[in-house]
Write a protein that holds these residues in place. Structure first.
Motif, PDB file in Angstrom:
ATOM      1  N   PHE A  47       0.892  -1.015   0.240  1.00  0.00           N
ATOM      2  CA  PHE A  47      -0.298  -0.252   0.196  1.00  0.00           C
ATOM      3  C   PHE A  47       0.719   1.273  -0.067  1.00  0.00           C
ATOM      4  CE2 PHE A  47      -2.706  -3.479   2.198  1.00  0.00           C
ATOM      5  CZ  PHE A  47      -3.511  -3.661   1.386  1.00  0.00           C
ATOM      6  N   PRO A  48       0.803   2.102  -0.800  1.00  0.00           N
ATOM      7  CA  PRO A  48       1.523   2.597  -1.059  1.00  0.00           C
ATOM      8  C   PRO A  48       0.994   4.259  -0.656  1.00  0.00           C
ATOM      9  CG  PRO A  48       0.161   3.486  -3.015  1.00  0.00           C
ATOM     10  CD  PRO A  48      -0.150   1.884  -1.940  1.00  0.00           C
ATOM     11  N   PRO A  49       2.050   5.117   0.001  1.00  0.00           N
ATOM     12  CA  PRO A  49       1.896   6.544   0.873  1.00  0.00           C
ATOM     13  C   PRO A  49       0.252   7.337   0.737  1.00  0.00           C
ATOM     14  CG  PRO A  49       3.792   6.540   0.479  1.00  0.00           C
ATOM     15  CD  PRO A  49       3.567   5.624  -0.753  1.00  0.00           C
ATOM     16  N   GLY A  50      -0.524   7.312   0.993  1.00  0.00           N
ATOM     17  CA  GLY A  50      -1.470   7.788   0.633  1.00  0.00           C
ATOM     18  C   GLY A  50      -2.560   7.089   1.318  1.00  0.00           C
ATOM     19  N   LYS A  51      -2.185   6.028   0.802  1.00  0.00           N
ATOM     20  CA  LYS A  51      -3.861   4.777   0.346  1.00  0.00           C
ATOM     21  C   LYS A  51      -4.501   4.534   1.615  1.00  0.00           C
ATOM     22  CE  LYS A  51      -5.825   1.675  -1.928  1.00  0.00           C
ATOM     23  NZ  LYS A  51      -6.197   1.640  -3.189  1.00  0.00           N
ATOM     24  N   GLN A  52      -5.665   4.389   1.499  1.00  0.00           N
ATOM     25  CA  GLN A  52      -6.503   4.298   2.590  1.00  0.00           C
ATOM     26  C   GLN A  52      -7.004   2.806   3.194  1.00  0.00           C
ATOM     27  OE1 GLN A  52     -10.177   6.541   2.252  1.00  0.00           O
ATOM     28  NE2 GLN A  52      -9.454   7.805   3.362  1.00  0.00           N
ATOM     29  N   VAL A  53      -6.376   2.609   4.316  1.00  0.00           N
ATOM     30  CA  VAL A  53      -6.688   0.661   4.503  1.00  0.00           C
ATOM     31  C   VAL A  53      -7.069   0.855   5.799  1.00  0.00           C
ATOM     32  CG1 VAL A  53      -4.277   0.382   3.742  1.00  0.00           C
ATOM     33  CG2 VAL A  53      -4.775   0.949   6.125  1.00  0.00           C
ATOM     34  N   LEU A  54      -7.592  -1.026   5.864  1.00  0.00           N
ATOM     35  CA  LEU A  54      -8.621  -0.646   7.222  1.00  0.00           C
ATOM     36  C   LEU A  54      -7.343  -1.911   7.964  1.00  0.00           C
ATOM     37  CD1 LEU A  54     -10.892  -0.977   8.564  1.00  0.00           C
ATOM     38  CD2 LEU A  54     -10.974  -3.429   7.683  1.00  0.00           C
ATOM     39  N   ALA A  55      -6.697  -1.722   9.001  1.00  0.00           N
ATOM     40  CA  ALA A  55      -6.087  -1.996  10.352  1.00  0.00           C
ATOM     41  C   ALA A  55      -5.940  -2.013  11.932  1.00  0.00           C
ATOM     42  CB  ALA A  55      -4.609  -1.205  10.483  1.00  0.00           C
ATOM     43  N   VAL A  56      -5.316  -3.196  12.441  1.00  0.00           N
ATOM     44  CA  VAL A  56      -5.370  -3.114  13.721  1.00  0.00           C
ATOM     45  C   VAL A  56      -5.136  -2.729  14.722  1.00  0.00           C
ATOM     46  CG1 VAL A  56      -5.142  -4.757  15.774  1.00  0.00           C
ATOM     47  CG2 VAL A  56      -5.269  -5.641  13.035  1.00  0.00           C
ATOM     48  N   TYR A  57      -5.924  -1.387  15.305  1.00  0.00           N
ATOM     49  CA  TYR A  57      -5.271  -0.914  16.004  1.00  0.00           C
ATOM     50  C   TYR A  57      -4.131  -1.357  17.593  1.00  0.00           C
ATOM     51  CZ  TYR A  57      -5.471   3.764  18.942  1.00  0.00           C
ATOM     52  OH  TYR A  57      -4.605   4.371  19.481  1.00  0.00           O
ATOM     53  N   PRO A  58      -2.573  -0.768  16.946  1.00  0.00           N
ATOM     54  CA  PRO A  58      -2.367  -1.116  18.360  1.00  0.00           C
ATOM     55  C   PRO A  58      -2.663  -1.385  19.424  1.00  0.00           C
ATOM     56  CG  PRO A  58      -1.187   0.496  16.714  1.00  0.00           C
ATOM     57  CD  PRO A  58      -2.915   0.652  16.463  1.00  0.00           C
ATOM     58  N   GLY A  59      -2.397  -2.611  20.168  1.00  0.00           N
ATOM     59  CA  GLY A  59      -2.822  -2.623  21.261  1.00  0.00           C
ATOM     60  C   GLY A  59      -4.274  -3.359  21.613  1.00  0.00           C
ATOM     61  N   THR A  60      -4.934  -3.690  20.571  1.00  0.00           N
ATOM     62  CA  THR A  60      -7.120  -3.877  20.495  1.00  0.00           C
ATOM     63  C   THR A  60      -6.926  -5.129  19.127  1.00  0.00           C
ATOM     64  OG1 THR A  60      -7.746  -2.570  18.936  1.00  0.00           O
ATOM     65  CG2 THR A  60      -7.504  -1.464  20.238  1.00  0.00           C
ATOM     66  N   THR A  61      -7.834  -5.963  19.314  1.00  0.00           N
ATOM     67  CA  THR A  61      -8.257  -6.551  17.932  1.00  0.00           C
ATOM     68  C   THR A  61      -9.154  -6.162  17.333  1.00  0.00           C
ATOM     69  OG1 THR A  61      -9.691  -6.911  19.548  1.00  0.00           O
ATOM     70  CG2 THR A  61      -7.832  -8.495  20.148  1.00  0.00           C
ATOM     71  N   ALA A  62      -9.781  -4.743  17.300  1.00  0.00           N
ATOM     72  CA  ALA A  62     -10.547  -4.194  16.357  1.00  0.00           C
ATOM     73  C   ALA A  62      -9.261  -3.455  14.994  1.00  0.00           C
ATOM     74  CB  ALA A  62     -11.188  -3.396  16.939  1.00  0.00           C
ATOM     75  N   LEU A  63     -10.084  -3.543  14.005  1.00  0.00           N
ATOM     76  CA  LEU A  63      -9.642  -2.897  12.958  1.00  0.00           C
ATOM     77  C   LEU A  63     -10.648  -1.256  12.581  1.00  0.00           C
ATOM     78  CD1 LEU A  63      -9.768  -6.375  12.241  1.00  0.00           C
ATOM     79  CD2 LEU A  63      -8.599  -5.177   9.866  1.00  0.00           C
ATOM     80  N   TYR A  64     -10.047  -0.391  12.360  1.00  0.00           N
ATOM     81  CA  TYR A  64     -10.204   0.596  12.018  1.00  0.00           C
ATOM     82  C   TYR A  64      -9.806   1.559  10.450  1.00  0.00           C
ATOM     83  CZ  TYR A  64     -11.769   0.817  16.782  1.00  0.00           C
ATOM     84  OH  TYR A  64     -11.948   0.538  18.448  1.00  0.00           O
ATOM     85  N   LYS A  65     -10.773   2.347   9.756  1.00  0.00           N
ATOM     86  CA  LYS A  65      -9.860   2.932   8.369  1.00  0.00           C
ATOM     87  C   LYS A  65      -8.204   3.762   9.130  1.00  0.00           C
ATOM     88  CE  LYS A  65     -11.479   5.839   4.970  1.00  0.00           C
ATOM     89  NZ  LYS A  65     -12.383   7.269   4.953  1.00  0.00           N
ATOM     90  N   ALA A  66      -7.400   3.755   8.181  1.00  0.00           N
ATOM     91  CA  ALA A  66      -6.240   4.418   8.553  1.00  0.00           C
ATOM     92  C   ALA A  66      -5.725   4.923   7.547  1.00  0.00           C
ATOM     93  CB  ALA A  66      -5.321   3.759   9.102  1.00  0.00           C
ATOM     94  N   THR A  67      -4.623   5.773   7.488  1.00  0.00           N
ATOM     95  CA  THR A  67      -3.853   6.065   5.591  1.00  0.00           C
ATOM     96  C   THR A  67      -2.550   5.842   6.364  1.00  0.00           C
ATOM     97  OG1 THR A  67      -5.785   7.900   5.517  1.00  0.00           O
ATOM     98  CG2 THR A  67      -3.859   8.142   4.113  1.00  0.00           C
ATOM     99  N   VAL A  68      -1.870   5.258   4.615  1.00  0.00           N
ATOM    100  CA  VAL A  68      -0.353   4.686   5.028  1.00  0.00           C
ATOM    101  C   VAL A  68       0.374   6.470   5.030  1.00  0.00           C
ATOM    102  CG1 VAL A  68       1.459   3.692   3.594  1.00  0.00           C
ATOM    103  CG2 VAL A  68      -0.563   2.582   4.434  1.00  0.00           C
TER     104      VAL A  68
END
Length: 269
Positions: free
Chosen positions: A204-225
């Motif tokens: 995933f290149p810089p600026g790409k929006q992804v779904l990722a595991v938030y550190p220290g949790t088991t939930a995934l949230y929208k994030a930007t590379v």
């Protein structure tokens, strides 16, 4: 074909449409960059110019979009193979109108369920996810909008074409605070890259929006590379999560590559 199958195919068709529109936008940007470089080729020699790195990022994005389109197209072909009789309706009708011996042979053969190679491979892939952790879109018990969490696949039912998954994180409510089980279709499942896929996993290149595991949790949230990983050597992305503001700015967080997946179409809508 059941309604869930039709709904899943429609979702994939919408995803194809979105991918093609994104590809058109990326190609337009690539053409703009080419025109710029043709008119002012000396610009790339100036200190601080990022034209070539931007062009490389656009080509990488176009490649990722093309691979995603091919993957979804193959899935749709597999589903169509499963519902369209081999040889077409006309050929099947001519066989049935043959002599009695052919009719009997056809009747005996029709008792044996058959899967096309593509569908068989798909079924084998789904079954191979048993015991694996995946990202799953599940409904919250309080009735709020669905959320993406890490779950473990415990079974894949070939008849219903659904996954049985287990949320191993205990619930917050006092009465039902144990592990929760769900039955979900493929459209609500996203496999994670394997750790062994470090050199071949989607980038995933810089600026790409992804779904990722938030550190220290088991939930995934929208994030930007913010910073992409370096193929074969770097096992983490630097991300900025939406709504993660601290002191007026978004902190940058390191997330392992095998906890980052493509952002599903329509996420957050």
């Amino acid at each position: 074909m059941s309604s869930p199958d039709i709904a899943e195919m429609l979702e994939k068709s919408k995803e194809l449409d979105r991918l093609r529109k994104e590809q058109e936008e990326v190609l337009l940007e690539i053409n703009k960059m080419h025109k710029k470089l043709q008119s002012t080729p000396e610009a790339v020699e100036k200190p601080g110019d990022t034209s070539l790195s931007k062009l490389k990022m656009l080509y990488t994005q176009a490649k990722d979009l093309s691979e995603s389109e091919m993957s979804i197209s193959n899935q749709l072909l597999g589903q169509l193979d499963a519902i369209i009789p081999a040889g077409g309706a006309g050929q099947q009708r001519r066989r049935i109108e043959g002599n009695e011996q052919k009719k009997k042979r056809m009747k005996g053969d029709s008792d044996i369920p058959r899967l096309s190679p593509s569908v068989r491979n798909q079924q084998e892939f789904f079954a191979s996810l048993k015991g694996e952790q995946v990202a799953a879109r599940v409904a919250q018990e309080d009735g709020e909008k669905d959320e993406w969490v890490i779950v473990k696949v415990t079974h894949y039912d070939k008849e219903s074409k659904k996954f049985e998954v287990l949320d191993e994180e205990p619930g917050d409510d006092e009465e039902g605070g144990g592990q929760r089980k769900y039955e979900l279709p493929w459209s609500r499942i996203i496999p994670f890259p394997k750790i062994s896929d470090l050199a071949t996993a989607q980038e995933f290149p810089p600026g790409k929006q992804v779904l990722a595991v938030y550190p220290g949790t088991t939930a995934l949230y929208k994030a930007t590379v913010v910073q992409a990983r370096k193929r074969k050597t770097d096992d983490s992305y630097t991300l900025e999560f939406d709504d993660d503001e601290e002191d007026g700015s978004l902190p940058q967080r390191l997330v392992p590559f095998n906890q980052v997946v493509a952002l599903p179409d329509g996420h957050g809508l």
